[in-house]
Write an enzyme that holds these catalytic residues in place. Sequence first.
Site, mmCIF file in Angstrom:
data_model
loop_
_atom_site.group_PDB
_atom_site.id
_atom_site.type_symbol
_atom_site.label_atom_id
_atom_site.label_comp_id
_atom_site.label_asym_id
_atom_site.label_seq_id
_atom_site.Cartn_x
_atom_site.Cartn_y
_atom_site.Cartn_z
ATOM 1 N N VAL A 21 11.701 -43.549 17.341
ATOM 2 C CA VAL A 21 11.789 -42.434 18.293
ATOM 3 C C VAL A 21 10.679 -41.402 18.092
ATOM 4 O O VAL A 21 10.535 -40.493 18.896
ATOM 5 C CB VAL A 21 13.163 -41.727 18.196
ATOM 6 C CG1 VAL A 21 14.271 -42.657 18.675
ATOM 7 C CG2 VAL A 21 13.465 -41.247 16.780
ATOM 8 N N GLY A 22 9.881 -41.549 17.022
ATOM 9 C CA GLY A 22 8.795 -40.596 16.826
ATOM 10 C C GLY A 22 7.961 -40.965 15.618
ATOM 11 O O GLY A 22 8.408 -41.672 14.717
ATOM 12 N N GLY A 24 4.371 -39.352 13.193
ATOM 13 C CA GLY A 24 3.399 -38.287 12.978
ATOM 14 C C GLY A 24 2.641 -38.547 11.700
ATOM 15 O O GLY A 24 2.675 -39.656 11.135
ATOM 16 N N ALA A 25 1.946 -37.507 11.220
ATOM 17 C CA ALA A 25 1.105 -37.668 10.038
ATOM 18 C C ALA A 25 1.909 -38.025 8.808
ATOM 19 O O ALA A 25 1.442 -38.741 7.921
ATOM 20 C CB ALA A 25 0.319 -36.378 9.801
ATOM 21 N N MET A 26 3.145 -37.516 8.731
ATOM 22 C CA MET A 26 3.962 -37.754 7.539
ATOM 23 C C MET A 26 4.732 -39.072 7.602
ATOM 24 O O MET A 26 5.248 -39.534 6.592
ATOM 25 C CB MET A 26 4.953 -36.610 7.337
ATOM 26 C CG MET A 26 4.357 -35.378 6.695
ATOM 27 S SD MET A 26 3.894 -35.675 4.979
ATOM 28 C CE MET A 26 5.508 -35.767 4.213
ATOM 29 N N GLY A 27 4.859 -39.683 8.769
ATOM 30 C CA GLY A 27 5.585 -40.944 8.821
ATOM 31 C C GLY A 27 6.233 -41.209 10.161
ATOM 32 O O GLY A 27 5.856 -40.632 11.180
ATOM 33 N N VAL A 29 9.923 -41.911 12.508
ATOM 34 C CA VAL A 29 11.327 -41.534 12.610
ATOM 35 C C VAL A 29 12.050 -42.553 13.488
ATOM 36 O O VAL A 29 11.602 -42.862 14.594
ATOM 37 C CB VAL A 29 11.491 -40.117 13.207
ATOM 38 C CG1 VAL A 29 12.977 -39.748 13.283
ATOM 39 C CG2 VAL A 29 10.744 -39.094 12.364
ATOM 40 N N LYS A 45 13.816 -40.907 8.561
ATOM 41 C CA LYS A 45 12.375 -40.646 8.508
ATOM 42 C C LYS A 45 11.779 -41.350 7.292
ATOM 43 O O LYS A 45 12.238 -41.161 6.167
ATOM 44 C CB LYS A 45 12.107 -39.145 8.431
ATOM 45 C CG LYS A 45 10.621 -38.790 8.414
ATOM 46 C CD LYS A 45 10.422 -37.280 8.461
ATOM 47 C CE LYS A 45 8.949 -36.919 8.479
ATOM 48 N NZ LYS A 45 8.738 -35.450 8.562
ATOM 49 N N ASP A 148 5.249 -22.895 10.494
ATOM 50 C CA ASP A 148 4.873 -23.485 11.786
ATOM 51 C C ASP A 148 5.941 -23.200 12.836
ATOM 52 O O ASP A 148 6.372 -24.094 13.558
ATOM 53 C CB ASP A 148 4.662 -24.994 11.630
ATOM 54 C CG ASP A 148 3.826 -25.580 12.771
ATOM 55 O OD1 ASP A 148 3.132 -24.804 13.458
ATOM 56 O OD2 ASP A 148 3.865 -26.809 12.969
#
Length: 511
Positions: A21-22, A24-27, A29, A45, A148
Amino acid sequence: MTTDPNNGRLLANRYQLVELVGKGAMGRVYQARDMLLGGVTVAVKFLSQTLLNNKMRERFEREATICAILGEKSIHIVRVRDYGVDENEVPFYVMEFLKGESLSDVIKPRSLSISRFLSIVRQICLGLECAHQGILIEGVLCPIIHRDIKPSNILVLQDHSFGELVKILDFGIAKLLQSDSSGTNSFMGTLAYCSPEQMEGRELDNRSDLYSLGVMMFEMLTGEMPILAETHSFGAWYKAHHFTPPKTFESVNPNLKLPHVLENLVMRCLAKAASDRPQSASEVLQALAPLEQRFGHARQLGQRIEERLSKLPAIAIAQPQAAPSADQVCRLTSWPKDKPHAEIVFPHLIRTSREVLATLWVMLHKHEIENRSITTRYNQFLFLMSPHPMVLWITALHNREIGPRWLPCYLDLKTPLGQEMARLMGESGCYRLLFFALEEPHYCANVMTSTIAPAQRKMLQDWANTSQTLVSAAQPQMSKTLLKQEFDKLKPKILMKLEAIHTDSTSDISG
């Protein structure tokens, strides 16, 4: 289209991955099902494999720990339920799966009304207040800053008990503010919302988050940013945040009529110097309180009018005498002779000529039954397929003054009673609580109805169907023990939700 090889994978013998479902830079999900809790939807995640080194694993574990602690302390911060390392030594953590709109999508079509703005900002501030007050890490109280805060990191959910529930996402880039930490001054964040001191790479405190909150509040009220850079470069934003004064509300929209105290609050949050801003989220909450009282009055008045109208007597038309209602039938019952006179809870089916009623019988002291006439009722069902099909039926009665009364009850889905009770509650969507007093045990002292959420109703029916074909691998008591352990973990979360509700009238919640 290539199918993700992780779809359908069972992680840690508990979490079945459904779909990506998603990322990004960290991994990445994934949406997943928690099979221990009967298939409850969660989010898992994973740490990116490109970041698999000891330092990043430690950071990931710390991120999960911080989120878990903060999520336990505040309902306005996304909750982490579990974390670990898979068979390939890839770290992961499990979060609540949230369905809602990001604040950026909420404000995209139009700016917010003052009343909705105040409700959302208050909830954001409650989450920030909790984080800024700090958590204990190895015995040391460490304030947490988000770094953030922006609309895309705020999720707005439609919650059946709160109405509109706001949660802050992604505390994963938060830094522990420890004096001996050498990494607190690295730049992280989104340029348009960064405080001047954050762009300088200085050590930050909670007032940096309040600057970002000020940018977001201006955007929520006007639909525009208070400060714009000439380009999207770091240098241009550095100059804008340091030297460009924020726009005034009047310059953006001359027809926008806001209370001066609200305008002043937003502008104070946007001050270039941290010392000129509100010094804490608590201070922002104090400033919002009188505004909420003023602008929430019309809504409260409307609710009171609606309540009064609902209580007006209807015009009566002569009818033939009707059969006793379900509640009347319940009140005519007597405490079973084979049950002890003690503080116990047990399920029972009441069969009438018209219907079968799912009921939960409870014996308490008379004064407690009376004190809980005004209460918030909560119910949730946990299911364990193996080693023996078993449902833990959780009912909680909560009163702010006297706290919770937990009424747990087990349904063995390999018995006729358990099967019929689960199916009936799934079909009817409710059950009745019958209260008997220890001092006067022979008649029913009170009856309450507790409704069951649609998702839980469907699960009850699915569990009953699934359990028919399952073979028990152990004694029922083993499943009861495992479910009780999970219930003990859930208690603080349920209590936090109940305590966040003002119990001034009888209300009903299903988990």
